[in-house]
Design an enzyme around this catalytic site. Structure first.
Site, PDB file in Angstrom:
ATOM      1  N   ASP A   1      55.744  15.258   0.921  1.00 50.31           N
ATOM      2  CA  ASP A   1      56.922  14.620   0.331  1.00 50.31           C
ATOM      3  C   ASP A   1      57.344  13.479   1.246  1.00 50.31           C
ATOM      4  O   ASP A   1      57.715  13.702   2.401  1.00 50.31           O
ATOM      5  CB  ASP A   1      58.068  15.623   0.196  1.00 50.31           C
ATOM      6  CG  ASP A   1      57.781  16.704  -0.843  1.00 50.31           C
ATOM      7  OD1 ASP A   1      56.968  16.448  -1.739  1.00 50.31           O
ATOM      8  OD2 ASP A   1      58.362  17.793  -0.741  1.00 50.31           O
TER       9      ASP A   1
ATOM     10  N   ASP B   1      59.288  20.165 -12.748  1.00 52.46           N
ATOM     11  CA  ASP B   1      60.313  20.648 -11.818  1.00 52.46           C
ATOM     12  C   ASP B   1      61.329  21.505 -12.575  1.00 52.46           C
ATOM     13  O   ASP B   1      62.394  21.030 -12.973  1.00 52.46           O
ATOM     14  CB  ASP B   1      61.034  19.470 -11.156  1.00 52.46           C
ATOM     15  CG  ASP B   1      60.117  18.649 -10.286  1.00 52.46           C
ATOM     16  OD1 ASP B   1      59.338  19.232  -9.518  1.00 52.46           O
ATOM     17  OD2 ASP B   1      60.169  17.399 -10.365  1.00 52.46           O
TER      18      ASP B   1
END
Length: 550
Positions: free
Chosen positions: A251, A403
């Site tokens: 990330d 998500d």
């Protein structure tokens, strides 16, 4: 005279038509000490000392482009003349007579046979991952560096099947045929003869094993005797040789000082609770190289801030990819900010990423919006980012990142959404849950469930699902097995499990309980709690098929 003992290295000519990630092939060639140039006209084909033809995407587009631009005839003449030629992926498929993918467009007809789609009844399609390439009657010989025990990176929906009546090796021309097995189907992984090699797999994305293949071809090392472990074929009955993938995720975002760092969220919160600073777990390029060297099967970069104030063409992530591609020779996926804007289309943004070194792009929020429109009755419009990018680069280049957040209910009747009967109960004893999709990095919930998203994504042209779970993120408690199993049963494309890995046993659990093709992790690798090699060694000890040669 100085340099008189130097070995002559021919310049490698690359025939590219502007599709996919050619940068990695260029980097691999340079890594091996060779220079390259791009073919700019049909006349350049005849002049080439060594010719490489990398192909990705649609067979019809590739072969149609060859004819439209005047390359088909000189390319076939070049191969027929026995000059050094290597075709990669669709660059190999183009050598056959045709393909079911584009029945009206002929191939070059150098090798007999038709390319056909994999049977998806018992396996995911496209086939994405690491598999063997074995000359079955010659396992004691490396042909252009291809050995039976090594694993190579494949990504394709179509193949030349060995079950077809028309055989290759007996068709004249002295072809050696290396095959791979996926499920119950056996297909051509590579074909070779003097001065000619064509591979269904991508050597430039196949780590050290792939670099050895490129090196052997460029040095014209056609055959070499091998012994020991290199001769052992690594396959399992009914499954074939495709390995389970372990993917490292980074990330990436700017910290408060403006530097690009790798961070990790706790249920998507990337700020340390004591200092409120963005967690800094390292530099993106350095970590990507480390994970490649540790044996990661793929590296995924998720650009979690998308650099919203920056035009995609100028985004810092592009330079991260360019630098990482110089030393990371496994597939790289990048996500974040791939959407239509007034300045740039999603297809243009994807092209920047592919040109910088990405092999796949991951779409998040815009996939949710496209799925909402799809289920509202719009169906396929041809204009969503999933559709435009998959049409240009192939479905295997598009990953949809999901998500979701778990929503507990006492009964399926309590919600119009698809529910799952859970293996554990909720805070009020609930036995069922539905999973609500979110956008904007989990900050906004939508009236869409995961089943709706993944089925729409597959219908729109996505080739893979990256399945996160906000409830598991950062917990180290293991993957959400109920969610992964449900999604795997809903689609025929590969599924990557994400969120929650805390120890090697969790990888075995998710493969065993759900049948997913890959598992992704971040925090445990960043913090050195467990290495990729330790995960793989554990899986090998448990008789799971994984790639061990980095």
């Amino acid at each position: 005279m100085a340099g008189s003992n130097a070995v002559y290295r021919p310049t490698v000519s690359i025939l590219s038509y502007g599709a996919g990630n050619v940068r990695s092939l260029v980097n691999a060639i340079e890594q091996l000490g060779f220079q390259h140039k791009f073919v700019e006209s049909p006349e350049d084909v005849e002049k080439a000392e060594v010719l490489l033809f990398p192909g990705v995407g649609n067979f019809g587009h590739v072969c149609g482009s060859l004819r439209k631009q005047g390359y088909a005839a000189p390319l076939k003449s070049y191969i027929d003349a026995g000059k050094p030629f290597m075709g990669i992926c669709v660059g190999m498929q183009a050598l056959f007579e045709g393909s079911e993918e584009a029945p009206d467009i002929p191939g070059l007809g150098v090798i007999p046979g038709i390319v056909r789609r994999f049977d998806s009844a018992d396996k995911a399609v496209p086939c994405i991952g690491w598999n063997s390439a074995v000359v079955r009657d010659e396992t004691d010989t490396a042909i252009y560096g291809i050995t039976p025990h090594a694993k190579y990176y494949y990504v394709h929906s179509y193949c030349r099947k060995l079950a077809d009546d028309q055989k290759i090796s007996g068709a004249g021309g002295g072809w050696s045929v290396a095959t791979a097995r996926y499920g119950t189907e056996e297909y051509v992984g590579a074909v070779a003869r003097e001065n000619c090699l064509a591979t269904q797999f991508h050597p430039e994305k196949s780590g050290a094993a792939g670099l050895k293949v490129l090196e052997a071809f460029l040095n014209r090392t056609v055959r070499k005797h091998i012994t020991g472990k290199a001769t052992v074929v690594s396959e399992q009955p009914g499954h074939g040789g495709l390995t389970y993938r372990i993917i490292a995720c980074l990330d990436v975002r700017s910290n408060d000082q403006g530097d690009l760092v790798v961070t990790k969220g706790d249920q998507y919160d990337v700020r340390d609770r004591s200092s409120s600073a963005v967690r800094n777990l390292g530099k993106p390029v350095e970590l990507a190289k480390r994970y490649y060297e540790e044996g990661a099967d793929e590296v995924t970069f998720l650009n979690i801030t998308s650099f919203r104030s920056t035009r995609a063409q100028e985004a810092p992530m592009l330079e991260v990819l360019r630098q990482a591609a110089k030393s990371v020779f496994v597939p790289m996926t990048v996500g974040g900010g791939i959407r239509d804007t007034p300045e740039e289309t999603a297809l243009e943004v994807a092209r920047y990423y592919f040109d910088a070194g990405a092999d796949k792009i991951s779409i998040g929020s815009d996939a949710v919006y496209a799925a909402e429109a799809y289920h509202a009755g719009n169906g396929r419009t041809g204009s969503s980012p999933i559709e435009t990018i998959s049409q240009a680069y192939g479905c295997q280049a598009v990953v949809v990142s999901v998500d979701p957040r778990r929503r507990w209910v006492h009964s399926p009747a309590d919600t119009p959404h698809h529910t799952i009967e859970m293996s554990f109960t909720g805070p009020e004893g609930q036995r069922y849950a539905w999973y609500q999709c979110t956008v904007s990095g989990g900050r906004e919930a939508r009236d869409l469930d995961v089943r709706q998203l993944v089925t729409a994504a597959e219908a729109l042209g996505a080739g893979e699902i990256l399945l996160n779970c906000m409830d598991q993120d950062g917990t180290n408690a293991g993957y959400d097995l109920d969610l992964v199993k449900d999604v795997k049963s809903a689609v025929r494309i590969p599924v990557i499990a994400s969120s929650g890995a805390g120890r090697p046993e969790h990888f075995k659990e998710v493969f065993e309980a759900t049948g997913c093709e890959a598992a992704l992790a971040a925090g445990i690798f960043h913090r050195n709690e467990c290495t990729i090699n330790q995960v793989k060694s554990f899986l090998v000890d448990q008789d799971w098929l994984v790639r061990m040669d980095s």
